[in-house]
Design a protein around this motif. Sequence first.
Motif, PDB file in Angstrom:
ATOM      1  N   ALA A   8    -119.020  86.029  15.622  1.00 30.49           N
ATOM      2  CA  ALA A   8    -119.529  86.666  14.403  1.00 30.49           C
ATOM      3  C   ALA A   8    -118.810  87.993  14.130  1.00 30.49           C
ATOM      4  O   ALA A   8    -118.444  88.287  12.986  1.00 30.49           O
ATOM      5  CB  ALA A   8    -121.032  86.879  14.514  1.00 30.49           C
ATOM      6  N   MET A   9    -118.596  88.790  15.169  1.00 26.83           N
ATOM      7  CA  MET A   9    -117.903  90.070  14.992  1.00 26.83           C
ATOM      8  C   MET A   9    -116.451  89.855  14.568  1.00 26.83           C
ATOM      9  O   MET A   9    -115.932  90.575  13.711  1.00 26.83           O
ATOM     10  CB  MET A   9    -117.960  90.890  16.272  1.00 26.83           C
ATOM     11  N   LEU A  10    -115.802  88.864  15.179  1.00 26.62           N
ATOM     12  CA  LEU A  10    -114.426  88.567  14.809  1.00 26.62           C
ATOM     13  C   LEU A  10    -114.340  88.117  13.350  1.00 26.62           C
ATOM     14  O   LEU A  10    -113.453  88.546  12.610  1.00 26.62           O
ATOM     15  CB  LEU A  10    -113.847  87.495  15.740  1.00 26.62           C
ATOM     16  N   ALA A  11    -115.261  87.253  12.933  1.00 24.50           N
ATOM     17  CA  ALA A  11    -115.274  86.781  11.547  1.00 24.50           C
ATOM     18  C   ALA A  11    -115.480  87.951  10.585  1.00 24.50           C
ATOM     19  O   ALA A  11    -114.820  88.030   9.545  1.00 24.50           O
ATOM     20  CB  ALA A  11    -116.362  85.723  11.359  1.00 24.50           C
ATOM     21  N   LYS A  12    -116.378  88.859  10.933  1.00 24.35           N
ATOM     22  CA  LYS A  12    -116.638  90.031  10.091  1.00 24.35           C
ATOM     23  C   LYS A  12    -115.385  90.894   9.955  1.00 24.35           C
ATOM     24  O   LYS A  12    -115.160  91.507   8.922  1.00 24.35           O
ATOM     25  CB  LYS A  12    -117.782  90.839  10.683  1.00 24.35           C
ATOM     26  N   ALA A  13    -114.555  90.912  11.004  1.00 26.04           N
ATOM     27  CA  ALA A  13    -113.314  91.685  10.977  1.00 26.04           C
ATOM     28  C   ALA A  13    -112.165  90.909  10.343  1.00 26.04           C
ATOM     29  O   ALA A  13    -111.051  91.417  10.248  1.00 26.04           O
ATOM     30  CB  ALA A  13    -112.940  92.104  12.394  1.00 26.04           C
ATOM     31  N   LYS A  17    -111.285  83.890  17.357  1.00 26.61           N
ATOM     32  CA  LYS A  17    -110.976  83.935  18.792  1.00 26.61           C
ATOM     33  C   LYS A  17    -109.550  83.522  19.128  1.00 26.61           C
ATOM     34  O   LYS A  17    -109.060  83.845  20.203  1.00 26.61           O
ATOM     35  CB  LYS A  17    -111.988  83.127  19.590  1.00 26.61           C
ATOM     36  N   SER A  18    -108.866  82.856  18.208  1.00 21.50           N
ATOM     37  CA  SER A  18    -107.462  82.508  18.464  1.00 21.50           C
ATOM     38  C   SER A  18    -106.589  83.754  18.488  1.00 21.50           C
ATOM     39  O   SER A  18    -105.463  83.719  18.975  1.00 21.50           O
ATOM     40  CB  SER A  18    -106.942  81.526  17.413  1.00 21.50           C
ATOM     41  N   ARG A  19    -107.112  84.872  17.984  1.00 23.45           N
ATOM     42  CA  ARG A  19    -106.358  86.128  17.917  1.00 23.45           C
ATOM     43  C   ARG A  19    -106.778  87.125  19.009  1.00 23.45           C
ATOM     44  O   ARG A  19    -106.338  88.257  19.010  1.00 23.45           O
ATOM     45  CB  ARG A  19    -106.543  86.761  16.542  1.00 23.45           C
ATOM     46  N   LEU A  20    -107.637  86.677  19.934  1.00 25.76           N
ATOM     47  CA  LEU A  20    -108.007  87.543  21.058  1.00 25.76           C
ATOM     48  C   LEU A  20    -106.791  87.754  21.958  1.00 25.76           C
ATOM     49  O   LEU A  20    -106.059  86.810  22.245  1.00 25.76           O
ATOM     50  CB  LEU A  20    -109.120  86.910  21.893  1.00 25.76           C
ATOM     51  N   VAL A  21    -106.599  88.978  22.392  1.00 25.82           N
ATOM     52  CA  VAL A  21    -105.491  89.257  23.312  1.00 25.82           C
ATOM     53  C   VAL A  21    -105.985  89.626  24.705  1.00 25.82           C
ATOM     54  O   VAL A  21    -105.259  89.453  25.681  1.00 25.82           O
ATOM     55  CB  VAL A  21    -104.541  90.342  22.764  1.00 25.82           C
ATOM     56  N   ALA A  70    -113.931  92.715  24.125  1.00 21.00           N
ATOM     57  CA  ALA A  70    -112.870  91.832  23.638  1.00 21.00           C
ATOM     58  C   ALA A  70    -111.972  92.592  22.661  1.00 21.00           C
ATOM     59  O   ALA A  70    -112.467  93.361  21.841  1.00 21.00           O
ATOM     60  CB  ALA A  70    -113.461  90.612  22.959  1.00 21.00           C
ATOM     61  N   THR A  71    -110.680  92.345  22.757  1.00 20.54           N
ATOM     62  CA  THR A  71    -109.705  92.958  21.861  1.00 20.54           C
ATOM     63  C   THR A  71    -108.945  91.852  21.149  1.00 20.54           C
ATOM     64  O   THR A  71    -108.435  90.924  21.795  1.00 20.54           O
ATOM     65  CB  THR A  71    -108.702  93.839  22.645  1.00 20.54           C
ATOM     66  N   ALA A  72    -108.899  91.954  19.821  1.00 18.57           N
ATOM     67  CA  ALA A  72    -108.228  90.941  19.015  1.00 18.57           C
ATOM     68  C   ALA A  72    -107.235  91.606  18.075  1.00 18.57           C
ATOM     69  O   ALA A  72    -107.377  92.783  17.726  1.00 18.57           O
ATOM     70  CB  ALA A  72    -109.240  90.135  18.198  1.00 18.57           C
ATOM     71  N   VAL A  73    -106.258  90.843  17.645  1.00 17.38           N
ATOM     72  CA  VAL A  73    -105.276  91.287  16.675  1.00 17.38           C
ATOM     73  C   VAL A  73    -105.743  90.826  15.297  1.00 17.38           C
ATOM     74  O   VAL A  73    -106.132  89.675  15.128  1.00 17.38           O
ATOM     75  CB  VAL A  73    -103.892  90.678  16.991  1.00 17.38           C
ATOM     76  N   LEU A  74    -105.691  91.745  14.349  1.00 15.99           N
ATOM     77  CA  LEU A  74    -106.043  91.366  12.984  1.00 15.99           C
ATOM     78  C   LEU A  74    -104.886  90.605  12.345  1.00 15.99           C
ATOM     79  O   LEU A  74    -103.719  90.903  12.626  1.00 15.99           O
ATOM     80  CB  LEU A  74    -106.366  92.616  12.146  1.00 15.99           C
ATOM     81  N   PRO A  75    -105.172  89.635  11.481  1.00 14.62           N
ATOM     82  CA  PRO A  75    -104.101  88.902  10.812  1.00 14.62           C
ATOM     83  C   PRO A  75    -103.345  89.824   9.859  1.00 14.62           C
ATOM     84  O   PRO A  75    -103.882  90.793   9.361  1.00 14.62           O
ATOM     85  CB  PRO A  75    -104.821  87.790  10.059  1.00 14.62           C
ATOM     86  N   GLY A  76    -102.104  89.459   9.636  1.00 13.65           N
ATOM     87  CA  GLY A  76    -101.329  90.207   8.640  1.00 13.65           C
ATOM     88  C   GLY A  76    -100.337  91.027   9.265  1.00 13.65           C
ATOM     89  O   GLY A  76     -99.489  91.611   9.255  1.00 13.65           O
TER      90      GLY A  76
END
Length: 76
Positions: A8-13, A17-21, A70-76
């Motif tokens: 949910a947090m990833l979607a809001k951002a 989860k495919s972008r988790l590093v 968790a740390t993820a990369v934003l698209p773009g």
Amino acid sequence: SVLAEIDAMLAKAGTDKSRLVSALVVLADIRDAAAMNRAWDRWVDRDNPPARATIEGKLVNPAWKIEIIATAVLPG
């Protein structure tokens, strides 16, 4: 579950989860590691698994069994 909350947090951002590093999993009781691993393996993007560490520690809320940073990369 904590994994659904991460989704949910990833979607809001604007990511997923495919972008988790990386992920740091903190368990209140390390004996829960096997169950956590099974849940993680069902949830994680198998094509893009993040680096992960799991440790035992005292959690902020004594009722909790797990915390995940968790740390993820934003698209773009």
